[in-house]
Design a protein around this motif. Sequence first.
Motif, PDB file in Angstrom:
ATOM      1  N   ILE A 156       0.830  -1.215   0.000  1.00  0.00           N
ATOM      2  CA  ILE A 156       0.000   0.000   0.000  1.00  0.00           C
ATOM      3  C   ILE A 156       0.857   1.255   0.000  1.00  0.00           C
ATOM      4  N   LEU A 157       1.914   1.264   0.793  1.00  0.00           N
ATOM      5  CA  LEU A 157       2.816   2.415   0.866  1.00  0.00           C
ATOM      6  C   LEU A 157       4.202   2.020   0.378  1.00  0.00           C
ATOM      7  N   ASP A 158       4.884   2.959  -0.255  1.00  0.00           N
ATOM      8  CA  ASP A 158       6.269   2.710  -0.689  1.00  0.00           C
ATOM      9  C   ASP A 158       7.231   2.768   0.487  1.00  0.00           C
ATOM     10  N   GLU A 159       6.942   3.666   1.432  1.00  0.00           N
ATOM     11  CA  GLU A 159       7.795   3.837   2.599  1.00  0.00           C
ATOM     12  C   GLU A 159       6.951   3.877   3.871  1.00  0.00           C
ATOM     13  N   ALA A 160       7.500   3.330   4.929  1.00  0.00           N
ATOM     14  CA  ALA A 160       6.798   3.354   6.211  1.00  0.00           C
ATOM     15  C   ALA A 160       6.807   4.763   6.792  1.00  0.00           C
ATOM     16  N   PRO A 161       5.827   5.077   7.647  1.00  0.00           N
ATOM     17  CA  PRO A 161       5.848   6.375   8.340  1.00  0.00           C
ATOM     18  C   PRO A 161       7.137   6.539   9.138  1.00  0.00           C
ATOM     19  N   LYS A 162       7.562   7.770   9.322  1.00  0.00           N
ATOM     20  CA  LYS A 162       8.800   8.045  10.044  1.00  0.00           C
ATOM     21  C   LYS A 162       8.654   7.827  11.541  1.00  0.00           C
ATOM     22  N   ASP A 163       7.444   7.981  12.053  1.00  0.00           N
ATOM     23  CA  ASP A 163       7.254   7.892  13.496  1.00  0.00           C
ATOM     24  C   ASP A 163       5.926   7.208  13.786  1.00  0.00           C
ATOM     25  N   LEU A 164       5.793   6.720  14.996  1.00  0.00           N
ATOM     26  CA  LEU A 164       4.556   6.077  15.423  1.00  0.00           C
ATOM     27  C   LEU A 164       3.517   7.136  15.789  1.00  0.00           C
ATOM     28  N   LEU A 165       2.329   7.005  15.224  1.00  0.00           N
ATOM     29  CA  LEU A 165       1.214   7.889  15.553  1.00  0.00           C
ATOM     30  C   LEU A 165       0.497   7.334  16.778  1.00  0.00           C
ATOM     31  N   ARG A 166       0.363   8.137  17.801  1.00  0.00           N
ATOM     32  CA  ARG A 166      -0.339   7.710  19.002  1.00  0.00           C
ATOM     33  C   ARG A 166      -1.841   7.992  18.836  1.00  0.00           C
ATOM     34  N   VAL A 167      -2.640   6.935  18.986  1.00  0.00           N
ATOM     35  CA  VAL A 167      -4.075   6.998  18.709  1.00  0.00           C
ATOM     36  C   VAL A 167      -4.840   6.565  19.947  1.00  0.00           C
ATOM     37  N   LYS A 168      -5.783   7.390  20.378  1.00  0.00           N
ATOM     38  CA  LYS A 168      -6.587   7.064  21.569  1.00  0.00           C
ATOM     39  C   LYS A 168      -8.068   7.207  21.219  1.00  0.00           C
ATOM     40  N   TYR A 169      -8.817   6.128  21.450  1.00  0.00           N
ATOM     41  CA  TYR A 169     -10.262   6.128  21.216  1.00  0.00           C
ATOM     42  C   TYR A 169     -11.017   6.278  22.532  1.00  0.00           C
ATOM     43  N   ASP A 170     -12.050   7.090  22.490  1.00  0.00           N
ATOM     44  CA  ASP A 170     -12.957   7.244  23.632  1.00  0.00           C
ATOM     45  C   ASP A 170     -12.216   7.601  24.917  1.00  0.00           C
ATOM     46  N   ASN A 171     -11.059   8.250  24.757  1.00  0.00           N
ATOM     47  CA  ASN A 171     -10.236   8.707  25.886  1.00  0.00           C
ATOM     48  C   ASN A 171      -9.716   7.579  26.775  1.00  0.00           C
ATOM     49  N   GLN A 195       0.861  12.778  -3.996  1.00  0.00           N
ATOM     50  CA  GLN A 195       1.719  13.327  -5.044  1.00  0.00           C
ATOM     51  C   GLN A 195       1.164  14.633  -5.589  1.00  0.00           C
ATOM     52  N   LYS A 196      -0.146  14.690  -5.705  1.00  0.00           N
ATOM     53  CA  LYS A 196      -0.801  15.901  -6.212  1.00  0.00           C
ATOM     54  C   LYS A 196      -0.456  17.115  -5.359  1.00  0.00           C
ATOM     55  N   TYR A 197      -0.382  16.898  -4.052  1.00  0.00           N
ATOM     56  CA  TYR A 197      -0.114  18.009  -3.135  1.00  0.00           C
ATOM     57  C   TYR A 197       1.309  17.973  -2.570  1.00  0.00           C
ATOM     58  N   GLU A 198       2.164  17.167  -3.202  1.00  0.00           N
ATOM     59  CA  GLU A 198       3.600  17.139  -2.908  1.00  0.00           C
ATOM     60  C   GLU A 198       3.881  16.936  -1.416  1.00  0.00           C
ATOM     61  N   MET A 199       3.302  15.882  -0.870  1.00  0.00           N
ATOM     62  CA  MET A 199       3.436  15.628   0.567  1.00  0.00           C
ATOM     63  C   MET A 199       4.548  14.661   0.930  1.00  0.00           C
ATOM     64  N   GLY A 200       5.018  13.849  -0.005  1.00  0.00           N
ATOM     65  CA  GLY A 200       6.061  12.896   0.324  1.00  0.00           C
ATOM     66  C   GLY A 200       5.538  11.738   1.155  1.00  0.00           C
ATOM     67  N   SER A 201       6.402  11.130   1.953  1.00  0.00           N
ATOM     68  CA  SER A 201       6.027   9.980   2.776  1.00  0.00           C
ATOM     69  C   SER A 201       5.352  10.451   4.071  1.00  0.00           C
ATOM     70  N   PRO A 202       4.530   9.593   4.683  1.00  0.00           N
ATOM     71  CA  PRO A 202       3.878   9.981   5.936  1.00  0.00           C
ATOM     72  C   PRO A 202       4.887  10.210   7.053  1.00  0.00           C
ATOM     73  N   VAL A 203       4.649  11.233   7.848  1.00  0.00           N
ATOM     74  CA  VAL A 203       5.555  11.529   8.967  1.00  0.00           C
ATOM     75  C   VAL A 203       5.184  10.729  10.207  1.00  0.00           C
ATOM     76  N   ALA A 204       3.963  10.215  10.241  1.00  0.00           N
ATOM     77  CA  ALA A 204       3.530   9.387  11.374  1.00  0.00           C
ATOM     78  C   ALA A 204       2.411   8.470  10.900  1.00  0.00           C
ATOM     79  N   GLY A 205       2.291   7.331  11.574  1.00  0.00           N
ATOM     80  CA  GLY A 205       1.240   6.402  11.186  1.00  0.00           C
ATOM     81  C   GLY A 205       1.038   5.310  12.215  1.00  0.00           C
ATOM     82  N   ASN A 206      -0.088   4.644  12.096  1.00  0.00           N
ATOM     83  CA  ASN A 206      -0.402   3.508  12.946  1.00  0.00           C
ATOM     84  C   ASN A 206      -1.338   2.590  12.173  1.00  0.00           C
TER      85      ASN A 206
END
Length: 211
Positions: free
Chosen positions: A40-55, A178-189
Amino acid sequence: MKLLCWGLLFVALWCRSQSQEENELNVRRIMREMEVIPEILDEAPKDLLRVKYDNTIDIEEGKTYTPKELKFQPKLDWNADPEDFYTVMMICPDAPNRENPMYRSWLHWLVVNVPGLDVTKGQPIADYFGPLPPRDSGLQRYLILVYQQSDRLDFDEKPLELGNAEGHSNFDVSKFTQKYEMGSPVAGNILQSKWDEYVPELMKMLYGVGD
């Protein structure tokens, strides 16, 4: 006393650096193990995205959660610069199922021009649509990604309706970034979910449609 303070500061910075490096290595490993890279992605996100549901529910990368636990928009945390703008998106690459992902990728959430960490002040293109895996679809992967923008941008995408599949189905992440020239994700989970008996109830409650 000054030497002690400097020593403690050095240790704290070193520990923080080590922790960040571990997070970076872990998110890359998980993305490869779950075949996000290079499927799905060419490169992995650079950092781990911290995700919290329902606090209360801190998402552990790669783990499985119920649709009920994921029904409302989560809070996100990453190493953001308050002066920069970001794009947040959530996709399911396994629609309708992982064996036949003919609707890859299904867009569950898209907010652009997010100032720093404040997603609520961003420009929503697709409001949050929680995972609602079809019956007998098996485990589905859900990616939450953050991209850094060059600045506040003018996006020409029309806002999407929650009850309309048009625009949600077959969302092309690569083409969009690519359309908005964003490059690889900076964070993800990444998390997983599968159908359970609560899905029809959620669909009726949140979107007024049946299973």
